[in-house]
Design a protein around this motif. Sequence first.
Motif, mmCIF file in Angstrom:
data_model
loop_
_atom_site.group_PDB
_atom_site.id
_atom_site.type_symbol
_atom_site.label_atom_id
_atom_site.label_comp_id
_atom_site.label_asym_id
_atom_site.label_seq_id
_atom_site.Cartn_x
_atom_site.Cartn_y
_atom_site.Cartn_z
ATOM 1 N N SER A 134 0.819 -1.221 0.000
ATOM 2 C CA SER A 134 0.000 0.000 0.000
ATOM 3 C C SER A 134 0.852 1.269 0.000
ATOM 4 O O SER A 134 0.594 2.188 -0.794
ATOM 5 N N THR A 149 -5.698 3.285 -7.521
ATOM 6 C CA THR A 149 -5.130 2.214 -6.702
ATOM 7 C C THR A 149 -6.057 1.859 -5.551
ATOM 8 O O THR A 149 -6.802 2.705 -5.050
ATOM 9 N N CYS A 151 -5.828 0.401 -1.640
ATOM 10 C CA CYS A 151 -4.828 0.328 -0.584
ATOM 11 C C CYS A 151 -5.521 0.160 0.755
ATOM 12 O O CYS A 151 -6.733 0.340 0.882
#
Length: 297
Positions: A134, A149, A151
């Motif tokens: 992450s 993304t 995370c």
Amino acid sequence: MAHSAMLDPDLLQAFVLIADGATFTQAANRMGRTQSAISMQIKRLEEILGHPVLKRAKGGAVEVTEHGRFLLSRARTILALNEEVLSACHAPEITGTVRLGTPDDYALSYLPPILKRFAETHPAVQVDVVCSSSPELVEQLKTGALDLTLCSDGNQPRAWPITPLWRGPLSWITSTRHGQHRQNPLPLAMAHQECGWRSAAQTALEKAGIRHRIAYLSGTQAGTLAPVAAGLAVTVCALTVLPEGLRVVRPDEGLPPLPDFGIVMLKGRSPTQPLTDALADHIEARFSRDIAPPVAA
């Protein structure tokens, strides 16, 4: 016969609105119909199903029946798929490449159906997937190397807009055939020092006074699960479906409870559009519709 009838999305939409707390009048306003029309839609739905889906409770409140609860989650899925098909068919075809980041454990358990469905609805779009931790993914997003993304919550930069996808407790994972979760000190299979899951696990064990040691280190979720399956360690994760040979440790087996954990989605400052928004919508819909926390056996 009733069982051969089709479930009209309008009937399901009216039912979902009322089940979610809207009054018949509010549902009518949202759907552009009269209150009597909404009442007739609910009656028609119950005729098709052969069972009542709503009932009047004390004080005039409306409650969902047992058959209504069975219908509710499925109605949401039908409506979501209906919207997805209509959006995909009416939207102009988009082409290009979108760069998606994800920790490897999310890629293992969540991404395959998302990417499959996205490829079906956007066949001219290429998705480049980058698997990393992450913190590393967030850094790549900040530099513009990624458009989007996933995370772990808490890794996002301050004031960066996020889309919450999932929240639930972390779980202790052990083997179905071994008893390593009863060992003293407790052997752990963990990721790097900065991993939030590792920190949560060690903090919980220290507060409970349980001796432990890091027996295996891996940069990937698969790498931490392998020694667990072999009966050599325990680990923590939030996978909804565990590989064969693994199970969630039950609360009565002596390990301390773990804190809640969140998965969030972040977009880059200047992501490739409209590709990024299209993929983000697919990811959010998948999590809201299908992802549930793991359950102890």
